[in-house]
Design a protein around this motif. Sequence first.
Motif, PDB file in Angstrom:
ATOM      1  N   MET A   1      37.618  93.754  72.496  1.00 32.55           N
ATOM      2  CA  MET A   1      36.863  92.836  71.641  1.00 32.55           C
ATOM      3  C   MET A   1      35.826  92.087  72.486  1.00 32.55           C
ATOM      4  O   MET A   1      36.186  91.378  73.419  1.00 32.55           O
ATOM      5  N   THR A   2      34.570  92.277  72.174  1.00 37.29           N
ATOM      6  CA  THR A   2      33.526  91.620  72.964  1.00 37.29           C
ATOM      7  C   THR A   2      32.656  90.741  72.077  1.00 37.29           C
ATOM      8  O   THR A   2      32.769  90.755  70.858  1.00 37.29           O
ATOM      9  N   ILE A   3      31.767  90.032  72.735  1.00 36.89           N
ATOM     10  CA  ILE A   3      30.840  89.148  72.038  1.00 36.89           C
ATOM     11  C   ILE A   3      29.915  89.971  71.130  1.00 36.89           C
ATOM     12  O   ILE A   3      29.462  89.501  70.094  1.00 36.89           O
ATOM     13  N   GLN A   4      29.678  91.246  71.527  1.00 37.64           N
ATOM     14  CA  GLN A   4      28.847  92.141  70.707  1.00 37.64           C
ATOM     15  C   GLN A   4      29.509  92.444  69.363  1.00 37.64           C
ATOM     16  O   GLN A   4      28.828  92.499  68.334  1.00 37.64           O
ATOM     17  N   ASP A   5      30.841  92.620  69.387  1.00 37.67           N
ATOM     18  CA  ASP A   5      31.563  92.888  68.135  1.00 37.67           C
ATOM     19  C   ASP A   5      31.440  91.710  67.171  1.00 37.67           C
ATOM     20  O   ASP A   5      31.250  91.890  65.969  1.00 37.67           O
ATOM     21  N   VAL A   6      31.559  90.511  67.737  1.00 38.30           N
ATOM     22  CA  VAL A   6      31.450  89.314  66.903  1.00 38.30           C
ATOM     23  C   VAL A   6      30.043  89.219  66.314  1.00 38.30           C
ATOM     24  O   VAL A   6      29.867  88.954  65.117  1.00 38.30           O
ATOM     25  N   MET A  15      23.367  86.407  71.594  1.00 38.68           N
ATOM     26  CA  MET A  15      22.944  85.106  72.109  1.00 38.68           C
ATOM     27  C   MET A  15      23.350  83.984  71.153  1.00 38.68           C
ATOM     28  O   MET A  15      23.795  82.919  71.569  1.00 38.68           O
ATOM     29  N   THR A  16      23.204  84.242  69.845  1.00 38.44           N
ATOM     30  CA  THR A  16      23.591  83.232  68.853  1.00 38.44           C
ATOM     31  C   THR A  16      25.094  82.971  68.910  1.00 38.44           C
ATOM     32  O   THR A  16      25.542  81.814  68.840  1.00 38.44           O
ATOM     33  N   VAL A  17      25.876  84.046  69.069  1.00 41.55           N
ATOM     34  CA  VAL A  17      27.333  83.867  69.193  1.00 41.55           C
ATOM     35  C   VAL A  17      27.640  82.993  70.402  1.00 41.55           C
ATOM     36  O   VAL A  17      28.436  82.056  70.341  1.00 41.55           O
ATOM     37  N   SER A  18      26.956  83.300  71.503  1.00 42.62           N
ATOM     38  CA  SER A  18      27.160  82.518  72.724  1.00 42.62           C
ATOM     39  C   SER A  18      26.806  81.052  72.491  1.00 42.62           C
ATOM     40  O   SER A  18      27.516  80.144  72.944  1.00 42.62           O
ATOM     41  N   HIS A  19      25.719  80.825  71.757  1.00 39.33           N
ATOM     42  CA  HIS A  19      25.331  79.435  71.466  1.00 39.33           C
ATOM     43  C   HIS A  19      26.403  78.708  70.671  1.00 39.33           C
ATOM     44  O   HIS A  19      26.715  77.555  70.946  1.00 39.33           O
TER      45      HIS A  19
END
Lengths: 334, 334
Positions: A1-6, A15-19
């Motif tokens: 599960m990565t930030i890309q999946d989210v 980038m928005t997820v990271s924010h």
Amino acid sequence: MTIQDVAKAAGVSPMTVSHVINDHPHVRTETRERVLRAIEELDYRVNVAARNLRTGRTGTIGLAVPEIDRPYYGQLAAEIIKVAAGHHLRVAIEQTGASREGELAALALSRNRLYDGLILSTVGLGPADTDLLRVDHPVVILGERIFDGPVDHVAMPNSAGARAATRHLLERGCRRVALIDGPQRGEVDVSSLRYDGYREALDEAGLPFDPALVAPIEQLTMERGAAAARRLAGSGAGFDGVFCVTDTVALGALRGLADSGLRVPDDVKVIGFDNIAEGAYSVPSLSSIDPDHALMAGTAVGFLVKRMAEKGAARQAPREFVSPFSLVARESTG
Amino acid sequence: MTIQDVAKAAGVSPMTVSHVINDHPHVRTETRERVLRAIEELDYRVNVAARNLRTGRTGTIGLAVPEIDRPYYGQLAAEIIKVAAGHHLRVAIEQTGASREGELAALALSRNRLYDGLILSTVGLGPADTDLLRVDHPVVILGERIFDGPVDHVAMPNSAGARAATRHLLERGCRRVALIDGPQRGEVDVSSLRYDGYREALDEAGLPFDPALVAPIEQLTMERGAAAARRLAGSGAGFDGVFCVTDTVALGALRGLADSGLRVPDDVKVIGFDNIAEGAYSVPSLSSIDPDHALMAGTAVGFLVKRMAEKGAARQAPREFVSPFSLVARESTG
């Protein structure tokens, strides 16, 4: 599960997820909600421990206060949490119980890197402990002017505020002004400094100091304030004004004076210090000294954030800020 | 620099140093101070990030409340911090602003492992959000009986307490009891549940419900409570008692009634809910419903600690606790 999946599930960029994860501003409410929902649904977890190890940061600052259930500290903490959030920092609250040991423990915890920095309200630590503050970990002392010290310091205008409070009672016609005073632990604690201001105002007005009008208490609570007011009323010392070392003590004193059959402000005028929110709604409403909590909180967090950004040789000399104050006249002084 | 160096400098065993660092009880004050001093002098630092990575724990739980400067939450937080310290856990406080978004953010942060678990006071989240709580991260909901939900829950006796409060006013002779009510957001929020209790007590007594006696407010603050009391007094509806949805609102109402020239308890009797410390010292002192904060705080932390110890298949069904309550009669009800 990565930030890309989210990001894919939420229909936004990584980038928005990271924010959202890092609590940056400027993310629209609706977008934030969509990302948070995707995080929940996918059960995505940032490996915070691993990230902390990488960055050397925890994103959390400590705030050590005597007791969070005293209105003054609750209201100060709320301001600090608000300002810290603007710097993407969370706040962990430590209760020190107003003891030297509790304050030392908070210092040690912070240095152990549970926190990126510490805002420490000192009540138990005294001038003899100055050396313990010679640390390269970011620390800001908040409150009493205990240290000409090695760390940043945000101070209250204790003596000047107490002098203005006492002078206000004299200007309203009081001639026998009592003092409900806190525990004095040395030359530079909050109670001693406010005591000094009280004495100075009497001197300025050419009025004698009468020890019978000073009621010391061991804890700055409503309970002790009420008891001290009853003690003063029962002592036969005779008084027409009371300066209370804090608003919490003053709210208790209003109660104690009512118990003793004394009317405020007709028989006795009362003023406190701190301008806590409750004072505007008591019956009678409470006059007070407002040291500008929001400015103090903002300055303390600002000092800490600057320190956290400094490295080694670029370290600046200790910063000092004494808050301005204003007098708020309400019903309790007529 | 190792734990052995600190032990040597302090003249104690490495085990004792470890106990001090991990905040275990049963270390004598004097020994603790010696170890803390050695830690300061040697500038020793536990690598917390590395330890967190190893143990999968941060030693910190989150406490998410609407606002820490409301006396009810301040006093609850102080209890929770005290109980958590007994389990060697620190408490990071999040302010949600009573918003759904703030509560979702607190949940997401906790799941991201900034915290080992979360105590969440829900005001914004509603029944429709139940699915978002189906997480395997330890969460305890504290406060309203919103969820027959998938997580542990410590609840207030909202309806029963409100019924008892209203009944108390009726027993003291009131026949026209007003209600200062909070924002109703659904069937099971705190204001709706306390409204139900108020209605039930009127029904029991065979008294009619009069909508003109209900003053709703949008925020549970002293300011809004004072304004609502003035509004009721000015409406000509006629009332001899007021049940206020919280003590903070009730303290404001005492002020608003005084502004309107109404005497408490002679003209109007007043009762609140929560039994915050301030109510014992107001003039007049405030009658209230005491939901036993200490028991609620202890149970919430106890539930969370149990959850944190559970693994996978051994997971228990959601626990539920509804606090008992008592009525505290003071001057405001005569």
